[in-house]
Design a protein around this motif. Structure first.
Motif, PDB file in Angstrom:
ATOM      1  N   UNK A  67       0.418  -0.957   0.267  1.00 36.64           N
ATOM      2  CA  UNK A  67      -0.311  -0.316   0.325  1.00 36.64           C
ATOM      3  C   UNK A  67       0.973   1.584   0.088  1.00 36.64           C
ATOM      4  N   UNK A  68       0.399   2.505  -0.620  1.00 35.50           N
ATOM      5  CA  UNK A  68       0.941   3.438  -0.737  1.00 35.50           C
ATOM      6  C   UNK A  68       1.521   4.425   0.433  1.00 35.50           C
ATOM      7  N   UNK A  69       1.460   3.836   1.954  1.00 34.24           N
ATOM      8  CA  UNK A  69       1.796   4.001   3.403  1.00 34.24           C
ATOM      9  C   UNK A  69       2.591   2.494   3.772  1.00 34.24           C
ATOM     10  N   UNK A  70       3.092   1.120   3.307  1.00 36.27           N
ATOM     11  CA  UNK A  70       3.567   0.104   3.725  1.00 36.27           C
ATOM     12  C   UNK A  70       4.488  -0.569   2.762  1.00 36.27           C
ATOM     13  N   UNK A  71       4.944  -0.472   2.237  1.00 32.95           N
ATOM     14  CA  UNK A  71       6.121  -0.862   1.391  1.00 32.95           C
ATOM     15  C   UNK A  71       5.732  -1.052  -0.360  1.00 32.95           C
ATOM     16  N   UNK A  72       4.727  -0.205  -0.533  1.00 34.69           N
ATOM     17  CA  UNK A  72       4.567   0.097  -1.831  1.00 34.69           C
ATOM     18  C   UNK A  72       5.786  -1.068  -3.018  1.00 34.69           C
ATOM     19  N   UNK A  73       5.393  -1.780  -4.039  1.00 36.19           N
ATOM     20  CA  UNK A  73       6.197  -2.177  -5.394  1.00 36.19           C
ATOM     21  C   UNK A  73       5.541  -2.376  -6.312  1.00 36.19           C
ATOM     22  N   UNK A  74       5.593  -2.837  -6.793  1.00 35.23           N
ATOM     23  CA  UNK A  74       6.079  -4.074  -8.023  1.00 35.23           C
ATOM     24  C   UNK A  74       6.822  -5.160  -8.318  1.00 35.23           C
ATOM     25  N   UNK A  75       5.815  -5.901  -9.270  1.00 37.73           N
ATOM     26  CA  UNK A  75       7.106  -7.161  -9.871  1.00 37.73           C
ATOM     27  C   UNK A  75       5.939  -7.585 -10.991  1.00 37.73           C
ATOM     28  N   UNK A  76       7.280  -8.519 -11.547  1.00 42.12           N
ATOM     29  CA  UNK A  76       6.059  -8.806 -12.683  1.00 42.12           C
ATOM     30  C   UNK A  76       5.308 -10.227 -12.876  1.00 42.12           C
ATOM     31  N   UNK A  77       3.806 -10.186 -13.499  1.00 39.15           N
ATOM     32  CA  UNK A  77       3.341 -10.921 -13.058  1.00 39.15           C
ATOM     33  C   UNK A  77       4.011 -12.990 -13.333  1.00 39.15           C
ATOM     34  N   UNK A  78       3.758 -13.974 -12.427  1.00 40.89           N
ATOM     35  CA  UNK A  78       4.215 -14.624 -12.802  1.00 40.89           C
ATOM     36  C   UNK A  78       3.181 -15.427 -14.093  1.00 40.89           C
ATOM     37  N   UNK A  79       3.922 -16.123 -14.651  1.00 36.37           N
ATOM     38  CA  UNK A  79       3.794 -16.922 -15.806  1.00 36.37           C
ATOM     39  C   UNK A  79       2.913 -18.219 -15.305  1.00 36.37           C
ATOM     40  N   UNK A  80       1.669 -18.229 -15.498  1.00 42.11           N
ATOM     41  CA  UNK A  80       1.373 -19.777 -15.028  1.00 42.11           C
ATOM     42  C   UNK A  80       0.871 -20.681 -16.167  1.00 42.11           C
TER      43      UNK A  80
END
Length: 80
Positions: A67-80
């Motif tokens: 969340x903006x106030x708690x550890x915001x980040x991004x990652x690539x979606x895993x391919x299933x």
């Protein structure tokens, strides 16, 4: 809600330019630049605009974390 730092990171992960994101989200390039210029949530941005940007990036293969106030980040979606 997404942060400017998340938008910058997400674009970098999938190799999109500001123009690419603006086109796919249906918003102006100047709007993308304003949001990217803020490390937190840009208060002046509408929820609809932020949702459109988030959706476009998610369709491009990015997953938003935290969340903006708690550890915001991004990652690539895993391919299933």
């Amino acid at each position: 809600m997404i942060t400017g730092a998340q938008v910058r990171a997400a674009k970098a992960l999938i190799g999109w330019s500001g123009n690419n994101l603006a086109e796919k989200a249906g918003v102006g390039l100047s709007t993308i630049r304003r949001i990217e210029g803020c490390d937190g949530v840009l208060e002046a941005a509408s929820i609809k605009t932020l949702q459109a940007i988030q959706k476009a990036l998610e369709l491009g293969g990015v997953e938003f974390l935290g969340a903006p106030e708690d550890g915001p980040g991004v990652r690539l979606k895993t391919q299933k």
